[in-house]
Design a protein around this motif. Structure first.
Motif, short mmCIF file in Angstrom:
data_model
loop_
_atom_site.label_atom_id
_atom_site.label_comp_id
_atom_site.label_asym_id
_atom_site.label_seq_id
_atom_site.Cartn_x
_atom_site.Cartn_y
_atom_site.Cartn_z
N ALA A 1 48.28 31.48 40.61
CA ALA A 1 47.52 31.94 39.44
C ALA A 1 48.42 32.66 38.44
CB ALA A 1 46.38 32.85 39.90
N ALA B 1 49.06 31.50 34.61
CA ALA B 1 48.75 32.40 33.49
C ALA B 1 50.00 32.67 32.64
CB ALA B 1 48.16 33.71 34.03
N ASP C 1 40.30 34.73 38.99
CA ASP C 1 39.99 33.70 38.00
C ASP C 1 38.51 33.81 37.62
OD1 ASP C 1 39.37 31.41 36.63
OD2 ASP C 1 40.10 30.02 38.17
N ASN D 1 36.22 30.60 37.33
CA ASN D 1 35.77 30.02 38.60
C ASN D 1 34.83 30.97 39.34
OD1 ASN D 1 35.63 28.17 40.70
ND2 ASN D 1 37.46 28.95 41.72
N THR E 1 41.84 40.42 35.19
CA THR E 1 41.96 38.99 34.87
C THR E 1 43.43 38.59 35.07
OG1 THR E 1 42.48 39.44 32.58
CG2 THR E 1 40.15 39.13 33.12
N TRP E 2 43.66 37.31 35.41
CA TRP E 2 45.05 36.87 35.56
C TRP E 2 45.78 36.92 34.21
CZ3 TRP E 2 47.53 37.23 39.78
CH2 TRP E 2 46.93 36.99 41.00
#
Ligand code: UDP
Length: 421
Positions: free
Chosen positions: A30, A34, A199, A202, A390-391
């Motif tokens: 991830a 990102a 994420d 998702n 958040t990523w």
């Protein structure tokens, strides 16, 4: 920037939930995605554990996985990979020498060794990129909790702190880790804290949810290893039953490689131990071993639970609580390691002491009996991950750490060359 992620055992391409495939794989994958979304080119170097793997696999635009041949072309437990790190380092140097990356970011102590040796082996006349390091887990903590059950090689005790002292920056994932790192002699000034992320596209509160088979559903997700404390959850389930609260089921997700929902226990000692415990406590019919569940099916599972329970002995970070909070499902966590930072007690979830089934049962009873408390904690959890986990945000903070280290190493080179700054 051209970024080289080194993750010797944890490939972004691996199936999650096996003994050696969990949070680190998610993190590397991830974070790389990102960073690529921010315009960087990322190569993830991981060990080739199958002869059929191609040299390079495109993960998404801007991210490739590079398979490095070092050691057997078969799965090897991560604790047995140390003898293959010199070869891994040589391979890295050979791959990097024609056009060295701008920054190297290693994950887990063995990757740290390979990254440092790989950069050193570039030799003179080639720019040496700074090395950033994320530990993911510390041997000193593991040994404290696992004692003789710790299968790490003895060399970890001195090589792991050496990695921290030699790299340019250590990226810790929680405050507790910074204290542990300082105890290993790594200066605070060298450590920056950047948490893991989730994420949010998702993992969200809206979307399909599984239908539970009981009035209340508890969920445990993770690699099926003793330190994750799934036995504590099974004991708490029995305590709930003893308190007369018995319409509760526990879904246990994760397990041996190759396990499936149809046959989750195949030959795995920890799964067998847990199943035997559930049997002895008379709750076997309420504990469902689900085996490995792919990430895309995880949100529907998380949404279906009254509470997600994470009661490890220790936890370097813990991504599952973030995923749960993102889905608006309250979490009950042992107040250890990263969980103490990410879950705010009484606001986004409940804290309990580790290894305490009675305290866990009380917290679960409180939650199961109070739907308003569940939705308040769930809603606050979602807000918390949106604000800090958040990523995209994690990547921006990681990028800032890279830029600082690259700037610093350029300044060092100029100083060595005698150029006025
Ligand atoms: N996971 C999964 N399927 C499984 C078991 C786990 O997708 O069957 C994922 C889980 O959703 C999370 C990660 O593996 O993203 C586990 O990360 P965490 O940091 O909680 O634990 P670690 O593996 O690092 O100990």
């Amino acid at each position: 920037m051209r970024i080289a992620m080194v993750s010797e055992h944890a490939s972004p391409l691996a199936a999650l939930g096996g003994v050696d495939a969990g949070g680190q794989n998610v993190h590397v994958s991830a974070l790389s995605r990102a960073l690529a979304a921010r315009g960087h080119a990322v190569s993830v170097y991981t060990r080739r554990d199958d002869p059929a793997l191609p040299d390079r696999v495109a993960l998404c635009p801007g991210v490739e996985v590079v398979h490095v041949t070092a050691g057997p072309l078969a799965r090897v437990p991560k604790d047995e990979l140390l003898p293959h790190m010199p070869e891994f380092a040589e391979e890295l140097a050979a791959l990097w020498r024609p056009a060295p990356p701008d920054v190297v970011h290693s994950h887990f102590w063995m990757s740290g060794l390979a990254a440092l040796d790989g950069v050193r082996a570039l030799g003179p006349g080639v720019p040496h990129p700074p090395v950033m390091h994320t530990y993911h887990a510390l041997g000193s903590v593991k040994r404290r909790h696992q004692g003789d059950a710790d299968t790490s090689p003895a060399e970890r005790a001195w090589l792991e702190p050496m990695v921290g002292r030699r790299v340019d920056t250590v990226i810790a994932t929680c405050e507790d880790e910074t204290r542990e790192l300082q105890a290993l002699g790594i200066p605070r000034a060298k450590i920056t804290v950047v948490p893991c992320g989730v994420d949010l596209a998702n993992f969200s509160a809206s979307g399909p949810a599984e239908t539970p088979g009981a009035a209340h559903r508890l969920l445990s997700v993770g690699r099926l290893v003793p330190r994750k404390g799934v036995d504590v959850v099974i004991r708490a389930l029995a305590a709930l039953r003893d308190a007369g609260f018995d319409d509760v089921e526990l879904e246990v997700v994760g397990g041996p490689q190759g396990a499936s929902e149809a046959e989750p226990l195949s030959g795995d000692p920890e799964a067998r131990r847990l199943a035997t415990l559930a049997d002895e406590l008379g709750v076997a019919d309420r504990v469902h071993f689900r085996g490995q569940v792919p990430q895309q099916r995880m949100p529907a599972l998380l949404r279906s639970a009254d509470a997600v329970v994470c009661t490890p002995w220790y936890e370097p970070f813990g991504i599952v609580p973030l995923e749960s909070m993102a889905c608006g499902t309250p979490v009950v966590v042992a107040a250890v390691g990263g969980l103490a930072d990410s879950v705010v007690d009484g606001v986004t979830g409940l804290h309990v002491p580790p290894r305490d089934p009675e305290a866990l049962a009380s917290a679960l009873l409180r939650l199961c009996e109070d739907p308003q408390l569940r939705s308040a904690l769930g809603a606050a959890g979602r807000l918390r991950v949106e604000a800090g986990y958040t990523w995209e945000r994690v990547a921006a903070r990681t990028e800032a750490a890279y830029e600082l280290a690259v700037g610093q190493s350029l300044a060092d080179v100029r100083r060595l060359e005698g150029v006025a700054l």
